[in-house]
Design an enzyme around this catalytic site. Structure first.
Site, PDB file in Angstrom:
ATOM      1  N   GLY A  88      27.094  62.505  -9.227  1.00  0.00           N
ATOM      2  CA  GLY A  88      26.896  63.211  -7.971  1.00  0.00           C
ATOM      3  C   GLY A  88      25.712  62.732  -7.155  1.00  0.00           C
ATOM      4  O   GLY A  88      25.389  63.329  -6.135  1.00  0.00           O
ATOM      5  N   HIS A  95      15.064  62.246  -6.689  1.00  0.00           N
ATOM      6  CA  HIS A  95      14.645  63.568  -6.212  1.00  0.00           C
ATOM      7  C   HIS A  95      15.087  64.615  -7.212  1.00  0.00           C
ATOM      8  O   HIS A  95      16.159  64.514  -7.810  1.00  0.00           O
ATOM      9  CB  HIS A  95      15.252  63.865  -4.833  1.00  0.00           C
ATOM     10  CG  HIS A  95      16.719  63.624  -4.771  1.00  0.00           C
ATOM     11  ND1 HIS A  95      17.254  62.360  -4.623  1.00  0.00           N
ATOM     12  CD2 HIS A  95      17.772  64.464  -4.864  1.00  0.00           C
ATOM     13  CE1 HIS A  95      18.565  62.449  -4.626  1.00  0.00           C
ATOM     14  NE2 HIS A  95      18.912  63.715  -4.775  1.00  0.00           N
ATOM     15  N   LEU A  96      14.265  65.608  -7.350  1.00  0.00           N
ATOM     16  CA  LEU A  96      14.554  66.734  -8.243  1.00  0.00           C
ATOM     17  C   LEU A  96      15.062  67.894  -7.390  1.00  0.00           C
ATOM     18  O   LEU A  96      14.368  68.355  -6.478  1.00  0.00           O
ATOM     19  CB  LEU A  96      13.267  67.138  -8.976  1.00  0.00           C
ATOM     20  CG  LEU A  96      13.368  68.301  -9.964  1.00  0.00           C
ATOM     21  CD1 LEU A  96      14.325  67.983 -11.099  1.00  0.00           C
ATOM     22  CD2 LEU A  96      11.977  68.627 -10.519  1.00  0.00           C
ATOM     23  N   HIS A  97      16.295  68.340  -7.673  1.00  0.00           N
ATOM     24  CA  HIS A  97      16.815  69.528  -6.989  1.00  0.00           C
ATOM     25  C   HIS A  97      16.209  70.770  -7.643  1.00  0.00           C
ATOM     26  O   HIS A  97      16.181  70.890  -8.875  1.00  0.00           O
ATOM     27  CB  HIS A  97      18.341  69.641  -7.158  1.00  0.00           C
ATOM     28  CG  HIS A  97      19.137  68.573  -6.480  1.00  0.00           C
ATOM     29  ND1 HIS A  97      19.731  68.756  -5.250  1.00  0.00           N
ATOM     30  CD2 HIS A  97      19.459  67.312  -6.863  1.00  0.00           C
ATOM     31  CE1 HIS A  97      20.398  67.654  -4.912  1.00  0.00           C
ATOM     32  NE2 HIS A  97      20.238  66.766  -5.872  1.00  0.00           N
TER      33      HIS A  97
HETATM   34  P1  5GP Z   1      22.095  63.859  -4.612  1.00  0.00           P
HETATM   35  O1  5GP Z   1      23.547  63.998  -4.206  1.00  0.00           O
HETATM   36  O2  5GP Z   1      21.653  62.421  -4.430  1.00  0.00           O
HETATM   37  O3  5GP Z   1      21.756  64.405  -5.964  1.00  0.00           O
HETATM   38  O4  5GP Z   1      21.271  64.750  -3.611  1.00  0.00           O
HETATM   39  C1  5GP Z   1      21.010  64.344  -2.300  1.00  0.00           C
HETATM   40  C2  5GP Z   1      20.739  65.597  -1.511  1.00  0.00           C
HETATM   41  O5  5GP Z   1      20.074  65.236  -0.326  1.00  0.00           O
HETATM   42  C3  5GP Z   1      22.005  66.342  -1.117  1.00  0.00           C
HETATM   43  O6  5GP Z   1      21.951  67.661  -1.654  1.00  0.00           O
HETATM   44  C4  5GP Z   1      21.974  66.312   0.410  1.00  0.00           C
HETATM   45  O7  5GP Z   1      22.423  67.535   0.975  1.00  0.00           O
HETATM   46  C5  5GP Z   1      20.527  66.055   0.707  1.00  0.00           C
HETATM   47  N1  5GP Z   1      20.262  65.318   1.929  1.00  0.00           N
HETATM   48  C6  5GP Z   1      20.911  64.207   2.362  1.00  0.00           C
HETATM   49  N2  5GP Z   1      20.362  63.773   3.517  1.00  0.00           N
HETATM   50  C7  5GP Z   1      19.349  64.632   3.806  1.00  0.00           C
HETATM   51  C8  5GP Z   1      18.420  64.718   4.885  1.00  0.00           C
HETATM   52  O8  5GP Z   1      18.401  63.901   5.810  1.00  0.00           O
HETATM   53  N3  5GP Z   1      17.530  65.734   4.864  1.00  0.00           N
HETATM   54  C9  5GP Z   1      17.520  66.654   3.840  1.00  0.00           C
HETATM   55  N4  5GP Z   1      16.580  67.630   3.912  1.00  0.00           N
HETATM   56  N5  5GP Z   1      18.385  66.607   2.828  1.00  0.00           N
HETATM   57  C10 5GP Z   1      19.292  65.611   2.798  1.00  0.00           C
END
Ligand code: 5GP
Ligand code: ZN
Length: 109
Positions: A88, A95-97
């Protein structure tokens, strides 16, 4: 430089940061999956959590400390690193959610 989080960190893309200290920023996810959904991001570009662990392990610890600080007041919260598209990951700057404010199921989807 194509990385969206690097552009946010340099200010090329203006964003409201809710945390900005030393090596780490945090901001609200643009597409929140819970009432609280924050992203805790190292300023230095690493592709995923394993890369941070191999190169800057203290940053990884600090990211979890920031998560604890920002989760203050939540009765529980979930912290997630997605690694690889199959898991995902869509932004390849680690980045850490931090998710909270609702109950979460297990196993995760
Ligand atoms: P991943 O899918 O890589 O684990 O998480 C990436 C996250 O970054 C997603 O939850 C998505 O909504 C968020 N995201 C993508 N682009 C941006 C952005 O330009 N600004 C912010 N604040 N979040 C973003
Ligand atoms: Zn980056």
């Amino acid at each position: 430089m194509e990385c969206i989080f690097c552009k946010i960190i340099t200010g090329d893309i203006p964003s409201k940061l809710i945390y900005d200290r030393n090596e780490i920023i945090a901001l609200e996810d643009i597409n929140p999956q819970a009432p609280t959904h924050l992203l805790i991001v190292p300023k230095k570009h690493f592709e995923n959590a394993g890369e941070i662990a191999e190169n800057n392990p203290e940053t990884l610890g600090e990211m979890f400390r920031v998560a604890k600080e920002l989760a203050n007041g939540l009765p529980g919260y979930r912290t997630i690193f997605n690694t690889g598209a199959e898991a995902g990951q869509s932004v390849f700057h680690a980045h850490l959610h931090l998710l909270g404010g609702r109950a979460f199921g297990w196993p995760p989807g």
